[in-house]
Motif scaffolding. Structure first.
Motif, mmCIF file in Angstrom:
data_model
loop_
_atom_site.group_PDB
_atom_site.id
_atom_site.type_symbol
_atom_site.label_atom_id
_atom_site.label_comp_id
_atom_site.label_asym_id
_atom_site.label_seq_id
_atom_site.Cartn_x
_atom_site.Cartn_y
_atom_site.Cartn_z
ATOM 1 N N VAL A 153 0.836 -1.195 0.000
ATOM 2 C CA VAL A 153 0.000 0.000 0.000
ATOM 3 C C VAL A 153 0.876 1.252 0.000
ATOM 4 O O VAL A 153 0.613 2.211 -0.746
ATOM 5 N N LEU A 154 1.919 1.259 0.832
ATOM 6 C CA LEU A 154 2.803 2.420 0.880
ATOM 7 C C LEU A 154 3.517 2.628 -0.456
ATOM 8 O O LEU A 154 3.649 3.765 -0.933
ATOM 9 N N LEU A 155 3.974 1.534 -1.059
ATOM 10 C CA LEU A 155 4.632 1.653 -2.361
ATOM 11 C C LEU A 155 3.654 2.079 -3.440
ATOM 12 O O LEU A 155 4.036 2.774 -4.392
ATOM 13 N N LEU A 156 2.408 1.684 -3.313
ATOM 14 C CA LEU A 156 1.400 2.107 -4.276
ATOM 15 C C LEU A 156 1.184 3.624 -4.204
ATOM 16 O O LEU A 156 1.056 4.306 -5.232
ATOM 17 N N LEU A 157 1.151 4.155 -2.985
ATOM 18 C CA LEU A 157 1.029 5.610 -2.824
ATOM 19 C C LEU A 157 2.245 6.327 -3.416
ATOM 20 O O LEU A 157 2.112 7.368 -4.074
ATOM 21 N N LEU A 158 3.440 5.779 -3.174
ATOM 22 C CA LEU A 158 4.655 6.368 -3.737
ATOM 23 C C LEU A 158 4.642 6.293 -5.256
ATOM 24 O O LEU A 158 5.080 7.230 -5.943
ATOM 25 N N PHE A 159 4.120 5.190 -5.783
ATOM 26 C CA PHE A 159 4.035 5.023 -7.234
ATOM 27 C C PHE A 159 3.145 6.099 -7.855
ATOM 28 O O PHE A 159 3.503 6.712 -8.863
ATOM 29 N N VAL A 160 1.982 6.338 -7.261
ATOM 30 C CA VAL A 160 1.068 7.352 -7.792
ATOM 31 C C VAL A 160 1.726 8.733 -7.752
ATOM 32 O O VAL A 160 1.614 9.526 -8.697
ATOM 33 N N HIS A 161 2.431 9.028 -6.658
ATOM 34 C CA HIS A 161 3.125 10.316 -6.561
ATOM 35 C C HIS A 161 4.206 10.435 -7.630
ATOM 36 O O HIS A 161 4.339 11.489 -8.276
ATOM 37 N N THR A 162 4.961 9.377 -7.835
ATOM 38 C CA THR A 162 6.046 9.417 -8.827
ATOM 39 C C THR A 162 5.502 9.586 -10.232
ATOM 40 O O THR A 162 6.033 10.361 -11.035
ATOM 41 N N VAL A 163 4.436 8.867 -10.550
ATOM 42 C CA VAL A 163 3.849 8.963 -11.887
ATOM 43 C C VAL A 163 3.355 10.378 -12.150
ATOM 44 O O VAL A 163 3.505 10.906 -13.263
ATOM 45 N N SER A 164 2.778 11.005 -11.134
ATOM 46 C CA SER A 164 2.273 12.371 -11.325
ATOM 47 C C SER A 164 3.392 13.357 -11.617
ATOM 48 O O SER A 164 3.172 14.373 -12.291
ATOM 49 N N THR A 165 4.593 13.084 -11.131
ATOM 50 C CA THR A 165 5.719 13.984 -11.407
ATOM 51 C C THR A 165 6.411 13.656 -12.721
ATOM 52 O O THR A 165 7.020 14.535 -13.328
ATOM 53 N N ARG A 166 6.330 12.389 -13.165
ATOM 54 C CA ARG A 166 7.030 12.022 -14.397
ATOM 55 C C ARG A 166 6.396 12.637 -15.631
ATOM 56 O O ARG A 166 7.056 12.750 -16.666
ATOM 57 N N VAL A 167 5.115 12.980 -15.576
ATOM 58 C CA VAL A 167 4.480 13.603 -16.733
ATOM 59 C C VAL A 167 4.597 15.121 -16.681
ATOM 60 O O VAL A 167 4.051 15.814 -17.547
ATOM 61 N N THR A 168 5.296 15.657 -15.683
ATOM 62 C CA THR A 168 5.575 17.090 -15.615
ATOM 63 C C THR A 168 6.875 17.357 -16.350
ATOM 64 O O THR A 168 7.943 16.935 -15.910
ATOM 65 N N ILE A 169 6.795 18.043 -17.462
ATOM 66 C CA ILE A 169 7.942 18.154 -18.351
ATOM 67 C C ILE A 169 9.097 18.907 -17.707
ATOM 68 O O ILE A 169 10.267 18.594 -17.947
#
Length: 445
Positions: A153-169
């Motif tokens: 669950v904790l890694l899933l939250l980190l994953f969502v946060h990381t994905v949201s930053t990776r699409v920020t150019i």
């Protein structure tokens, strides 16, 4: 002495084959089976020797089956969701940023670990349920399963946060620039400040080494190749540099000197060919990646001016770092100081000509990007050595010509050109520095 056929791969190069979006998640997932087996039988041994678990960990078998079933079902559902999000991000990135960024997304450790942890939780719960027997103690195994679920669950939250930053150019351009700076530092550490064009040709026998196949030169393992060339008292001169494309009829390198052993296989192994370019060992790849993002942003279909400005700013920062650090990769010496490996030098000047002219041509008529280019060139002029200032001034003059041929208003054109002329005059009036790079000559080996 390296034997014929030796593959000269560093540990980092070998890891390239095991860092994808399949291998690392698969390894983490399979570890769940091992942990389940070890924990289950370790608990049976603990119970058999008479040790008792704390009452808070004791779980009835029917409850254990329900808990493990819920964990396995939830982890598989979350795994499907994660892969769906990853594919969606890939699609968005390929369309709006650049398709070559997909490789960077696939190598993101957070994505890989998040997917692997969910897979490990699923396989752990599945195998533990299969191992349950009538008289078996299962409390410790359930506790470990709960721990797996919390971590997932904790890694899933980190994953969502990381994905949201990776699409920020802006942040992605910063990551590419940081990776480029690390590559520049590594190239400076391993190479000398001697340009390959200043190396005196060698006399004596030489033979050609052809390409081993079709593909891109990923990197050149200069450290191991330098040792092999020193052992055979030879000099290896490559016709290509990392990032170049070869076919079987192309010449890879020339070997100078009389060697008791043919270095063909060793040289080919030191410059492996891969089907697609890779940022590891290829400084130009990261430069071209920033240029590609900027050119895509400046295309009529995207028309994202500020993304192009971000790429220009990041490129100027990396080029300034390369010039201030005297980047000149391409000539490598052995422990005795003798030149052993040479390939066409990669310098700040060569990276400058690979990146700025395409951006200047694409930015014609775009006042914001033109301003950003002028600022970037002004910044570079403060770090570039005197012999490279002419290239910067020529590029500023070319920007002025592009502006005059654009469809901007006449008043805007006059202002831009006037400002550029002022910048060129200031650069030419810059005080001469006695610490700039001088091309040294090398005595014949």
């Amino acid at each position: 002495m390296k034997k014929k056929g030796t593959v000269l791969h560093t540990p980092r190069e070998l890891l390239r084959y095991f860092r994808g979006f399949l291998t690392i998640p698969a390894a983490i997932s399979l570890s769940g089976l091992v942990v389940a087996w070890v924990v289950f039988y370790a608990e049976q041994v603990i119970v058999k020797v008479g040790w008792s678990l704390p009452s808070i960990l004791v779980v009835p078998q029917h409850t254990a089956s329900d808990v493990l079933g819920a964990i396995s079902a939830a982890s598989m559902s979350a795994l499907v969701m994660v892969y769906s999000i990853v594919l969606l991000v890939y699609t968005l990135a390929a369309g709006s940023i650049g398709p070559r960024l997909l490789q960077r997304f696939g190598e993101d450790r957070v994505n890989q670990v998040a997917v692997g942890s969910l897979g490990a939780t699923f396989l752990y719960s599945l195998l533990t349920m299969w191992l349950i027997r009538d008289n078996a103690s299962i409390s410790l195994a359930v506790g470990v399963g709960m721990l797996y679920s919390v971590i997932s669950v904790l890694l899933l939250l980190l994953f969502v946060h990381t994905v949201s930053t990776r699409v920020t150019i802006d942040q992605e351009a910063a990551r590419i620039s940081e990776a480029l700076d690390c590559q520049i530092d590594a190239a400076i550490e391993d190479s000398t400040d001697l340009h390959s064009s200043n190396v005196v040709p060698w006399e004596g026998t030489e033979h050609q080494i052809q390409s081993s196949g079709t593909g891109y030169v990923n990197s050149i393992n200069t450290r191991e190749l330098t040792k092999a060339a020193q052992d055979t008292n030879c000099v290896v001169v490559f016709d290509v540099q990392p990032g170049d494309f070869l076919i079987p009829t192309d010449i890879l390198a020339h070997v100078h000197g009389d060697s008791e052993e043919d270095l063909n296989t060793v040289v080919q192994a030191a410059a492996p060919l891969i089907p697609a370019r890779d940022p590891n060992g290829d400084i130009r790849f990261s430069v071209h990646l920033l240029v590609e993002i900027a050119l895509r942003a400046l295309s009529p279909g995207v028309n994202d001016t500020f993304t192009a400005i971000v790429c220009v700013d990041r490129l100027s920062a990396s080029l300034a770092r390369a010039w201030s650090s005297n980047l000149c990769a391409g000539v490598y010496r052995d422990d005795a100081g003798a030149i052993r490996v040479v390939y066409p030098s990669i310098t700040a000047n060569s990276l400058f000509h690979d990146s700025i002219p395409p951006l200047r041509r694409a930015a014609r008529g775009n006042g914001l990007v033109t301003n950003a280019l002028v600022r970037a060139l002004t910044r570079l002029a403060q770090t570039a050595p005197e012999e490279d200032l002419k290239a910067i001034c020529d590029e500023l003059a070319a920007i002025s010509d592009e502006t005059r041929n654009s469809d901007m208003l006449e008043s805007e054109i006059d202002k831009f050109c006037s400002d550029i002329e002022t910048v060129i005059a200031r650069i030419k009036e810059r005080p001469r520095s006695s610490s700039h790079i001088t091309k040294s000559s090398v005595e014949k080996e």
